[in-house]
Design a protein around this motif. Structure first.
Motif, mmCIF file in Angstrom:
data_model
loop_
_atom_site.group_PDB
_atom_site.id
_atom_site.type_symbol
_atom_site.label_atom_id
_atom_site.label_comp_id
_atom_site.label_asym_id
_atom_site.label_seq_id
_atom_site.Cartn_x
_atom_site.Cartn_y
_atom_site.Cartn_z
ATOM 1 N N SER A 157 -3.083 6.353 1.379
ATOM 2 C CA SER A 157 -2.700 5.102 0.736
ATOM 3 C C SER A 157 -3.625 4.844 -0.453
ATOM 4 N N LEU A 192 1.873 5.073 -0.323
ATOM 5 C CA LEU A 192 1.198 6.308 0.076
ATOM 6 C C LEU A 192 1.512 7.423 -0.917
ATOM 7 N N ASP A 240 0.830 -1.191 0.000
ATOM 8 C CA ASP A 240 0.000 0.000 0.000
ATOM 9 C C ASP A 240 0.874 1.255 0.000
ATOM 10 N N ASP A 286 4.610 2.090 2.779
ATOM 11 C CA ASP A 286 4.492 2.532 4.170
ATOM 12 C C ASP A 286 5.306 3.792 4.483
#
Length: 137
Positions: free
Chosen positions: A53, A17, A15, A105
């Motif tokens: 995200s 960002l 994920d 992250d």
């Protein structure tokens, strides 16, 4: 790919960002074209007001459209093949996937630059998604 039940995310590295899109770049462009930016000194980075995200962005698009969407990660090999099939040179696909892998992250930089230059904060991703909801239906 967007369907009624699924959005497949082609970034196979978790994920990542990103700063939200939707800042009022037209207002900043006017300042640049009229020379008003020169009088302000260094130009700050222009970003949206938050780092979200991909899953958060998808959730906000789902809320704006009323669609049931879910985030699904694909393999790096699939993503690379899709990028190349879409015309991205293999070397560029490898670089982009490498950059994405190092961004997992790690919150994207968020700058108050848009508000500093225009006096108005950038639009939130939720606002942008509502304004563009029809394009996702």
């Amino acid at each position: 790919m967007v369907s009624d039940q699924l959005l497949v995310e082609s970034c196979p590295v978790g994920d990542v960002l990103h700063p939200c899109p939707g800042e009022p770049l037209a207002a900043v462009a006017v300042l640049a074209l009229t020379g008003a930016l020169e009088a302000r000194g260094a130009t700050p980075a222009l970003t949206g007001p938050a780092s979200l995200s991909q899953a958060d962005q998808l959730r906000l698009i789902a809320e704006a459209t009323g669609r049931s969407l879910r985030y699904e990660e694909i393999s790096q090999q699939e993503a690379r093949a899709d990028m190349i099939a879409a015309g991205t040179p293999a070397e560029i696909a490898d670089v982009l996937l490498g950059i994405a892998a190092h961004s997992v992250d790690v919150p994207a930089q968020v700058s108050p630059g848009v508000e500093q230059l225009t006096g108005s904060p950038g639009r939130s991703f939720a606002q942008w998604a509502r304004e563009h909801a029809e394009g996702f239906r």
